[in-house]
Design a protein around this motif. Structure first.
Motif, PDB file in Angstrom:
ATOM      1  N   PHE A  10       0.851  -1.190   0.000  1.00  0.00           N
ATOM      2  CA  PHE A  10       0.000   0.000   0.000  1.00  0.00           C
ATOM      3  C   PHE A  10       0.885   1.238   0.000  1.00  0.00           C
ATOM      4  CE2 PHE A  10      -2.323  -3.412   2.006  1.00  0.00           C
ATOM      5  CZ  PHE A  10      -3.571  -3.333   1.409  1.00  0.00           C
ATOM      6  N   CYS A  11       0.414   2.301  -0.638  1.00  0.00           N
ATOM      7  CA  CYS A  11       1.166   3.559  -0.670  1.00  0.00           C
ATOM      8  C   CYS A  11       0.839   4.340   0.601  1.00  0.00           C
ATOM      9  CB  CYS A  11       0.773   4.356  -1.907  1.00  0.00           C
ATOM     10  SG  CYS A  11       1.477   6.009  -1.933  1.00  0.00           S
ATOM     11  N   ALA A  12       1.879   4.845   1.286  1.00  0.00           N
ATOM     12  CA  ALA A  12       1.674   5.543   2.558  1.00  0.00           C
ATOM     13  C   ALA A  12       0.921   6.852   2.389  1.00  0.00           C
ATOM     14  CB  ALA A  12       3.020   5.806   3.232  1.00  0.00           C
ATOM     15  N   SER A  13       0.948   7.434   1.172  1.00  0.00           N
ATOM     16  CA  SER A  13       0.172   8.664   0.980  1.00  0.00           C
ATOM     17  C   SER A  13      -1.165   8.364   0.297  1.00  0.00           C
ATOM     18  CB  SER A  13       0.974   9.700   0.189  1.00  0.00           C
ATOM     19  OG  SER A  13       1.311   9.210  -1.077  1.00  0.00           O
ATOM     20  N   LEU A  16       7.069   5.640   2.570  1.00  0.00           N
ATOM     21  CA  LEU A  16       7.016   6.456   3.796  1.00  0.00           C
ATOM     22  C   LEU A  16       7.778   7.769   3.624  1.00  0.00           C
ATOM     23  CD1 LEU A  16       5.997   6.219   6.833  1.00  0.00           C
ATOM     24  CD2 LEU A  16       5.523   4.267   5.412  1.00  0.00           C
ATOM     25  N   ASP A  17       8.614   7.839   2.574  1.00  0.00           N
ATOM     26  CA  ASP A  17       9.409   9.059   2.351  1.00  0.00           C
ATOM     27  C   ASP A  17       8.636  10.104   1.544  1.00  0.00           C
ATOM     28  OD1 ASP A  17       9.543   7.099   0.240  1.00  0.00           O
ATOM     29  OD2 ASP A  17      10.966   8.431  -0.773  1.00  0.00           O
ATOM     30  N   ARG A  18       7.425   9.762   1.086  1.00  0.00           N
ATOM     31  CA  ARG A  18       6.685  10.687   0.213  1.00  0.00           C
ATOM     32  C   ARG A  18       5.960  11.771   0.993  1.00  0.00           C
ATOM     33  NH1 ARG A  18       3.639   7.889  -4.861  1.00  0.00           N
ATOM     34  NH2 ARG A  18       2.644   9.901  -4.958  1.00  0.00           N
ATOM     35  N   THR A  19       5.750  12.909   0.359  1.00  0.00           N
ATOM     36  CA  THR A  19       4.952  13.980   0.968  1.00  0.00           C
ATOM     37  C   THR A  19       3.540  13.466   1.204  1.00  0.00           C
ATOM     38  OG1 THR A  19       6.237  15.551  -0.313  1.00  0.00           O
ATOM     39  CG2 THR A  19       4.197  16.380   0.668  1.00  0.00           C
ATOM     40  N   LEU A  71       7.177   0.420  13.835  1.00  0.00           N
ATOM     41  CA  LEU A  71       6.768   1.828  13.809  1.00  0.00           C
ATOM     42  C   LEU A  71       7.818   2.603  13.021  1.00  0.00           C
ATOM     43  CD1 LEU A  71       5.635   2.538  17.511  1.00  0.00           C
ATOM     44  CD2 LEU A  71       4.239   1.772  15.585  1.00  0.00           C
ATOM     45  N   PRO A  72       7.393   3.596  12.218  1.00  0.00           N
ATOM     46  CA  PRO A  72       8.369   4.356  11.429  1.00  0.00           C
ATOM     47  C   PRO A  72       9.143   5.357  12.286  1.00  0.00           C
ATOM     48  CG  PRO A  72       6.145   5.203  11.056  1.00  0.00           C
ATOM     49  CD  PRO A  72       6.009   4.030  11.969  1.00  0.00           C
ATOM     50  N   ILE A  73      10.414   5.553  11.951  1.00  0.00           N
ATOM     51  CA  ILE A  73      11.225   6.605  12.591  1.00  0.00           C
ATOM     52  C   ILE A  73      11.240   7.776  11.617  1.00  0.00           C
ATOM     53  CG2 ILE A  73      13.497   7.229  13.513  1.00  0.00           C
ATOM     54  CD1 ILE A  73      13.970   4.159  13.876  1.00  0.00           C
ATOM     55  N   GLY A  74      10.551   8.851  11.987  1.00  0.00           N
ATOM     56  CA  GLY A  74      10.436   9.996  11.089  1.00  0.00           C
ATOM     57  C   GLY A  74       9.424   9.719   9.995  1.00  0.00           C
ATOM     58  N   VAL A  75       9.104  10.745   9.229  1.00  0.00           N
ATOM     59  CA  VAL A  75       8.129  10.591   8.146  1.00  0.00           C
ATOM     60  C   VAL A  75       8.485  11.571   7.034  1.00  0.00           C
ATOM     61  CG1 VAL A  75       6.406  12.291   8.940  1.00  0.00           C
ATOM     62  CG2 VAL A  75       5.640  10.197   7.766  1.00  0.00           C
ATOM     63  N   GLU A  76       7.962  11.307   5.828  1.00  0.00           N
ATOM     64  CA  GLU A  76       8.284  12.094   4.630  1.00  0.00           C
ATOM     65  C   GLU A  76       9.798  12.157   4.447  1.00  0.00           C
ATOM     66  OE1 GLU A  76       6.004  15.753   4.944  1.00  0.00           O
ATOM     67  OE2 GLU A  76       4.119  14.706   4.644  1.00  0.00           O
ATOM     68  N   GLU A  77      10.377  13.361   4.229  1.00  0.00           N
ATOM     69  CA  GLU A  77      11.819  13.403   3.938  1.00  0.00           C
ATOM     70  C   GLU A  77      12.680  13.043   5.148  1.00  0.00           C
ATOM     71  OE1 GLU A  77      10.828  17.526   5.335  1.00  0.00           O
ATOM     72  OE2 GLU A  77       9.911  16.097   3.957  1.00  0.00           O
ATOM     73  N   LYS A  78      12.067  13.000   6.347  1.00  0.00           N
ATOM     74  CA  LYS A  78      12.834  12.657   7.563  1.00  0.00           C
ATOM     75  C   LYS A  78      12.763  11.160   7.886  1.00  0.00           C
ATOM     76  CE  LYS A  78      12.516  17.193   9.698  1.00  0.00           C
ATOM     77  NZ  LYS A  78      11.641  18.030  10.511  1.00  0.00           N
ATOM     78  N   PHE A  79      12.088  10.382   7.050  1.00  0.00           N
ATOM     79  CA  PHE A  79      11.981   8.942   7.305  1.00  0.00           C
ATOM     80  C   PHE A  79      13.366   8.290   7.205  1.00  0.00           C
ATOM     81  CE2 PHE A  79      11.413   4.600   5.508  1.00  0.00           C
ATOM     82  CZ  PHE A  79      10.844   4.019   6.634  1.00  0.00           C
ATOM     83  N   SER A  80      13.797   7.628   8.277  1.00  0.00           N
ATOM     84  CA  SER A  80      15.157   7.063   8.279  1.00  0.00           C
ATOM     85  C   SER A  80      15.202   5.584   8.624  1.00  0.00           C
ATOM     86  CB  SER A  80      16.035   7.835   9.275  1.00  0.00           C
ATOM     87  OG  SER A  80      15.488   7.716  10.585  1.00  0.00           O
ATOM     88  N   GLY A  81      14.095   5.043   9.149  1.00  0.00           N
ATOM     89  CA  GLY A  81      14.127   3.630   9.507  1.00  0.00           C
ATOM     90  C   GLY A  81      12.878   3.217  10.244  1.00  0.00           C
ATOM     91  N   VAL A  82      12.945   2.035  10.873  1.00  0.00           N
ATOM     92  CA  VAL A  82      11.775   1.509  11.598  1.00  0.00           C
ATOM     93  C   VAL A  82      12.215   0.901  12.921  1.00  0.00           C
ATOM     94  CG1 VAL A  82      10.475   0.998   9.484  1.00  0.00           C
ATOM     95  CG2 VAL A  82      11.936  -0.764  10.467  1.00  0.00           C
ATOM     96  N   VAL A  83      11.275   0.862  13.850  1.00  0.00           N
ATOM     97  CA  VAL A  83      11.507   0.174  15.125  1.00  0.00           C
ATOM     98  C   VAL A  83      10.786  -1.167  15.068  1.00  0.00           C
ATOM     99  CG1 VAL A  83      11.094   0.195  17.611  1.00  0.00           C
ATOM    100  CG2 VAL A  83      11.735   2.306  16.446  1.00  0.00           C
ATOM    101  N   ASP A  84      11.521  -2.251  15.293  1.00  0.00           N
ATOM    102  CA  ASP A  84      10.941  -3.593  15.358  1.00  0.00           C
ATOM    103  C   ASP A  84      10.348  -3.757  16.756  1.00  0.00           C
ATOM    104  OD1 ASP A  84      10.400  -6.265  15.612  1.00  0.00           O
ATOM    105  OD2 ASP A  84      12.233  -6.947  14.649  1.00  0.00           O
TER     106      ASP A  84
END
Length: 694
Positions: free
Chosen positions: A103-106, A134-137, A161-174
């Motif tokens: 699925f697309c996050a936006s 998750l990096d998209r506007t 859970l995502p770490i950051g969102v849009e251009e600040k997305f850098s990773g995920v927490v397991d």
């Protein structure tokens, strides 16, 4: 012998542009199958190998590939997202054990996501959810998770859970391990660190982790008791519960990432291995008899049992015809003779290959659980069962929808009819939703498909792959005819021409059937007025007539014929006499039974930015659309309507003009409905003109 517990047969499916093919590319890179990533937008994706796919940036036909992850073999099928090609999704899901719903996050849960999800539910395929981009506007992981619950009525099990969102997305927490996977911005999927959870996320992580465990332990009473008593469960125990719940479709483990930026895909691969079923953990395929009725026996996944395999896709390429096949039980080796139960013929297997998109590796044998391609088979079509000639059986077949749109084609080069016919026969074998017929009156070749894009691609394939340029007639809608009144009538067929004559008298009722009931026939003859051996001839006469209605020559649907009585002659009556009587009775009575024209109505699902919503709704109303629902979200408005297919030609161009290029829509067949009289008159007039010209 291969260890089937280490097999995963999976498909990747989603709405157009959610990133399925990009995700497949990342999986192939991570598993070492390819060394350079090909981008969809550059037309270089491995599994999009058709020219038409590379140009349009969409997947048209499903592509199969095999790779390895954590000592497990993954057989992956990347499927199309466009609604005109859902047949590819349907037939792929039919032979898979698990899937990844992207699925697309936006964009969220988009129209085609719903259709694909419904197919997967029908096929009872276990799935994990991957929320991409998750990096998209405008990306919002939590909103899409909520949509999965509300729109798909599914239960997402949030695993990361995502770490950051849009251009600040850098990773995920397991959530299970309470560890953060953080990637750098180099674009290399291997450049990541496993760190502690960011301080500002600790509370959220604990909240979601608790929800995860509570949902998971519902699968095991002993572990639930242990958890409720306050004992800490091991990660292995929780994973065991998640695996069971995923397999039973109780919930769907949910991940997120950005395939394009190479972030988050490793965790999805781990989930495929950890939670999706192996071939032995899914329900065995049911077997059917020659009439298509279930026999109560099943093809159990076991390489020691007799061969049971399903041909799910035919593809013609420069090496010859490829039959993509899923083996459910038994083994298959080069040189074996197999039986095709649909044709009753046997064939010898000359070559077996393992597919990687459009390249292949020769193999000597395959076993239950494998998805492979057989080279050079004849007379095999999608849905045919291949089995051991000494132990024949038929697997439950696939059911494909009827086409709703048609065009006429003729070769531009004089005398090119034969070459075009040969090419079209191959294309029809490859795609069960694509039909070709020759109009008896005009001699025209008519192509039938699921939508404008579907037929557009077919014409393009004729030109590029087969070198045949054609002139295309304007699209024609697949209208139907039916009746509105119940009539009792009688017909006598009598012919005397020297020697024995022909005699058959029938009394009958013709009445409208229930919608989608098709053709029904019943005999209520008592006392031998029409001998029993002639009943099937009467039925055959009526059934062969319904292909042509009396208004405009379109097929007649949803009719019930009841034979109530009649008469026969001991010498002159015959099967053919009663069949002719039924055909003439049809022509006599249908015009008196209130015939009406039916038109195909489509489910139209439109996405538009809020600013253009009024224009879009107004335009759909002008197209005789009936609004079903409209929703607004942060990303825009979604409008669902029932619209006649005849009003939808060229809609994509009009929608783009109205919405400054930002609108999208999908369309699928819904049902047939009576045509308004002014439309019916026009259609009947055109049909008669065509017939006169022919």
């Amino acid at each position: 012998m291969k260890d089937l517990t280490r097999y995963r047969n999976i498909g990747i499916f989603a709405h157009v542009d959610a990133g399925k093919t990009t995700t497949t590319e990342r999986i192939l890179k991570l598993t070492g199958k390819i060394h350079k990533i090909g981008e969809v937008h550059e037309g270089a994706a491995t599994t999009d190998f058709m020219e038409q796919e590379q140009e349009r940036g969409i997947t048209i036909q499903s592509a199969a590939t095999t790779c390895f992850w954590n000592d497990h073999q993954l057989n992956i099928i990347d499927t199309p997202g466009h609604v005109d090609f859902t047949i590819e999704v349907y037939r792929s899901l039919k032979v898979l054990d698990g899937g990844i719903g992207v699925f697309c996050a936006s964009g969220g849960v988009e129209p085609q996501s719903e259709t694909n999800w419904r197919y997967a539910n029908d096929s009872e395929v276990a799935r994990i959810i991957y929320i991409n981009k998750l990096d998209r506007t405008g990306a919002d992981y939590y909103r899409v998770v909520k949509q999965v619950e509300t729109v798909l009525a599914a239960k997402p099990l949030v695993m990361v859970l995502p770490i950051g969102v849009e251009e600040k997305f850098s990773g995920v927490v397991d959530l299970l391990t309470r560890k953060a996977w953080v990637w750098d911005n180099s674009g290399d999927p291997m450049n990541y660190e496993i760190q502690d959870v960011p301080a500002d996320m600790k509370d959220d992580v604990e909240t979601y982790r608790e929800q995860l465990i509570e949902l998971a332990v519902e699968q095991d009473d002993t572990l639930m008791e242990k958890y409720l008593e306050g004992e800490e469960l091991s990660i292995e125990e929780i994973q065991r519960c998640i695996r069971k719940g995923t397999r039973d479709l109780a919930f769907f483990p949910t991940y997120c990432g950005s395939s394009f930026k190479n972030k988050g895909v490793q965790l999805v691969l781990n989930a495929v291995v950890d939670y999706l079923p192996n071939p032995m953990e899914v329900k065995p395929q049911p077997e059917v008899d020659l009439e298509g009725q279930l026999t109560g026996t099943f093809a159990v996944v076991d390489s020691e049992k007799p061969l049971r395999a399903l041909a799910f896709k035919i593809m013609d390429d420069r090496f010859g015809a490829l039959t993509f096949t899923r083996l459910y039980s038994g083994k298959l080796s080069k040189g074996d003779t197999i039986l095709n139960t649909a044709t009753g013929k046997t064939e010898r297997i000359s070559r077996l290959v393992e597919m990687h998109a459009n390249s292949r590796e020769e193999i000597d044998s395959a076993q239950a659980g494998d998805i492979i391609a057989i080279v050079g088979m004849k007379n095999v079509q999608t849905g045919h069962t291949l089995c051991d000639p000494k132990n024949p059986a038929t697997l439950e077949p696939m059911v494909f929808p009827d086409p709703v749109i048609s065009i006429s084609v003729k070769p531009k080069v004089k005398g090119g009819d034969e070459k075009m016919a040969m090419a079209l026969i191959k294309m029809v074998q490859e795609d069960p939703s694509f039909h070709m017929v020759t109009d008896e009156e005009s001699g025209e070749t008519i192509l039938k498909g699921m939508g404008e894009l579907h037929l557009d691609i077919k014409v393009d394939i004729l030109k590029r792959t087969h070198g045949i340029e054609v002139e295309v007639g304007k699209p024609q809608v697949a209208y139907r005819e039916s009746i509105t009144k119940r009539l009792e009538d009688s017909y006598t067929h009598k012919k005397q021409s020297g020697g024995s004559g022909q005699y058959g008298k029938i009394d009958y009722i013709i009445e409208p059937g229930e919608p989608t009931s098709g053709f029904q026939f019943e005999s209520k003859v008592v006392g031998g007025a029409v001998p029993r051996e002639y009943w099937t001839s009467v039925e055959k006469g009526f059934e062969s007539s319904i292909g042509k209605g009396v208004l405009a020559g379109f097929p007649c649907v949803d009719l019930k014929f009841t034979l109530t009585g009649g008469g026969f002659h001991p010498v002159d009556s015959s099967a053919i006499a009663f069949e002719i009587a039924a055909k003439a009775a049809y022509r006599q009575t249908i015009p008196k039974a209130g015939p009406q024209l039916l038109e195909p109505i489509m489910n139209v699902d439109v996405f538009t930015p809020d600013d253009y919503m009024g224009d879009v709704i107004g335009d759909l109303n002008r197209r005789r659309g009936m609004m079903r629902s409209q929703e607004t979200s942060a990303m825009g408005a979604r409008i669902k309507a029932d619209v006649p297919l005849s009003e939808m030609f060229g809609y994509i161009g009009d929608l783009r003009t109205m919405t400054s290029g930002r609108g999208q829509f999908s369309m699928s067949f819904s049902h047939y409905a009576p045509c308004p009289s002014n439309v019916a008159e026009e259609v009947i007039k055109e049909a008669k003109e065509r017939q006169a010209a022919a």
